[in-house]
Enzyme design. Sequence first.
Site, PDB file in Angstrom:
ATOM      1  N   ARG A  62      21.586  42.006  36.365  1.00 42.04           N
ATOM      2  CA  ARG A  62      22.597  40.731  36.211  1.00 42.04           C
ATOM      3  C   ARG A  62      22.100  39.432  36.495  1.00 42.04           C
ATOM      4  NH1 ARG A  62      26.951  41.308  40.916  1.00 42.04           N
ATOM      5  NH2 ARG A  62      28.320  40.120  39.778  1.00 42.04           N
TER       6      ARG A  62
ATOM      7  N   THR B  90      36.172  39.665  40.012  1.00 42.99           N
ATOM      8  CA  THR B  90      37.437  38.643  39.515  1.00 42.99           C
ATOM      9  C   THR B  90      38.239  39.211  38.170  1.00 42.99           C
ATOM     10  OG1 THR B  90      35.668  37.250  38.409  1.00 42.99           O
ATOM     11  CG2 THR B  90      36.720  36.667  40.635  1.00 42.99           C
TER      12      THR B  90
ATOM     13  N   GLY C  22      33.965  44.068  37.350  1.00 44.78           N
ATOM     14  CA  GLY C  22      33.496  42.927  38.114  1.00 44.78           C
ATOM     15  C   GLY C  22      34.479  42.450  38.853  1.00 44.78           C
TER      16      GLY C  22
ATOM     17  N   ALA D 226      39.276  48.041  46.254  1.00 41.94           N
ATOM     18  CA  ALA D 226      40.779  47.793  47.426  1.00 41.94           C
ATOM     19  C   ALA D 226      40.980  46.638  47.272  1.00 41.94           C
ATOM     20  CB  ALA D 226      40.105  48.531  48.458  1.00 41.94           C
ATOM     21  N   GLY D 227      39.987  45.556  47.507  1.00 36.84           N
ATOM     22  CA  GLY D 227      40.290  44.226  47.835  1.00 36.84           C
ATOM     23  C   GLY D 227      40.786  43.488  46.643  1.00 36.84           C
ATOM     24  N   ASP D 228      39.969  43.920  45.406  1.00 30.65           N
ATOM     25  CA  ASP D 228      40.341  43.323  44.113  1.00 30.65           C
ATOM     26  C   ASP D 228      41.806  43.528  43.859  1.00 30.65           C
ATOM     27  OD1 ASP D 228      37.477  42.600  44.094  1.00 30.65           O
ATOM     28  OD2 ASP D 228      37.131  44.510  42.785  1.00 30.65           O
TER      29      ASP D 228
HETATM   30  P1  ADP Z   1      37.636  45.250  50.434  1.00 33.76           P
HETATM   31  O1  ADP Z   1      37.467  46.053  49.076  1.00 33.76           O
HETATM   32  O2  ADP Z   1      37.581  43.559  50.155  1.00 33.76           O
HETATM   33  O3  ADP Z   1      36.446  45.622  51.391  1.00 33.76           O
HETATM   34  P2  ADP Z   1      39.311  46.178  52.290  1.00 33.76           P
HETATM   35  O4  ADP Z   1      38.511  47.178  52.769  1.00 33.76           O
HETATM   36  O5  ADP Z   1      39.519  45.041  53.371  1.00 33.76           O
HETATM   37  O6  ADP Z   1      38.817  45.286  51.285  1.00 33.76           O
HETATM   38  O7  ADP Z   1      40.764  46.411  51.842  1.00 33.76           O
HETATM   39  C1  ADP Z   1      41.576  46.004  51.023  1.00 33.76           C
HETATM   40  C2  ADP Z   1      42.919  46.559  51.350  1.00 33.76           C
HETATM   41  O8  ADP Z   1      43.053  47.729  50.873  1.00 33.76           O
HETATM   42  C3  ADP Z   1      43.504  46.731  52.773  1.00 33.76           C
HETATM   43  O9  ADP Z   1      44.080  45.530  53.160  1.00 33.76           O
HETATM   44  C4  ADP Z   1      44.497  47.978  52.623  1.00 33.76           C
HETATM   45  O10 ADP Z   1      45.760  47.761  51.939  1.00 33.76           O
HETATM   46  C5  ADP Z   1      43.803  48.688  51.518  1.00 33.76           C
HETATM   47  N1  ADP Z   1      42.972  49.837  52.182  1.00 33.76           N
HETATM   48  C6  ADP Z   1      41.448  49.862  52.168  1.00 33.76           C
HETATM   49  N2  ADP Z   1      40.939  50.838  53.020  1.00 33.76           N
HETATM   50  C7  ADP Z   1      41.996  51.617  53.468  1.00 33.76           C
HETATM   51  C8  ADP Z   1      42.368  52.890  53.992  1.00 33.76           C
HETATM   52  N3  ADP Z   1      41.392  53.510  54.654  1.00 33.76           N
HETATM   53  N4  ADP Z   1      43.481  53.265  54.309  1.00 33.76           N
HETATM   54  C9  ADP Z   1      44.826  52.446  53.855  1.00 33.76           C
HETATM   55  N5  ADP Z   1      44.539  51.322  52.852  1.00 33.76           N
HETATM   56  C10 ADP Z   1      43.243  50.954  53.070  1.00 33.76           C
END
Ligand code: ADP
Length: 312
Positions: free
Chosen positions: A103, A31, A29, A256-258
Amino acid sequence: MPRRFLSIGECMIEFAPTPAGTYAVGFAGDTFNTAWYARQLADADQIDVGFLSAVGDDDLSKQLTGFVKNAGITPEFATIRGGSPGVYMIFLSEGERSFQYWRSQSAARRLAEDLTALKGLSAGDMAYFSGITMAILDEPARGLLLAALAEAAARGVQVVFDPNLRPRLWRSNEDMCTWTMKAAAAAAIVLPSFEDEAVHFGDPDPAATAQRYLDGGARLAVVKDGEGPVVVQSSDGDGFRYQPAPVAAVADTTAAGDSFNAAFLVEYLERGRAREAVRAGCALAAHVIGSRGALVPVSQLDLIACRNRLSA
Ligand code: ADP
């Protein structure tokens, strides 16, 4: 005494397909993922990581609580009689993943019934929540949470918000955008992802996203943009961009963002330096998207790289 990092939201039970055709049980999840990565990155004597949520009194809730404790995270859970955690299942079809969620009745929707842990934070601690945390609460509960966060901020707690826009969890897009800006107004640090913000707020570029959150009251806006540069802007006029290193083989961008948020916030909480924090965020996110799943183990070596001690 260690500082406290308290993440607030929902952790669900995950059923993920295995190559053997069975399903593996996991826990994830937004957070919670951030708390989990923060626990892996932070020195235990420097930062205590807690997770504020609500669970039920069934076996799934006990498993979830056990998992959180075993991960070294302090569960700050209200117990809802007769309640259960939210559940989701991952389906694989020709390599593409899709998700189905159960959920709408999860115990976590009642997390605002016990905000003792948040009320116990003091100056220098950090409280972290997201747009998903807001979305799962009813309106009175959102009000209670935001009031407790505002009180925490007044005591010197650093309040951090990731808008994590998920229209399907909201009654309407308008509701989502209104509550997102209200939540952001309670936060000093906002960590949005540009792709979602552009769609729902119509921002022309990441700098516009940063400016909108600064205008809404944030002190620091850190705008992630997938493989594009992270745009950082502070209310005192300072700002910079940081280009993440290319990731050759992206396996799965889940979390990625988390994970970026976790490394950014641990570094920022320990040393207060935004540039190093962004670099740590990008290093951890790069590691996480190289493997499948929301919770990717971080080895000692990855840890050193992510915490920036090797990468100058
Ligand atoms: P979310 O999961 O919130 O959509 P993002 O896609 O904006 O997050 O990505 C968060 C971070 O993950 C980015 O700032 C970067 O550091 C890394 N990231 C995501 N996708 C890539 C990618 N294709 N190549 C390199 N880094 C990535």
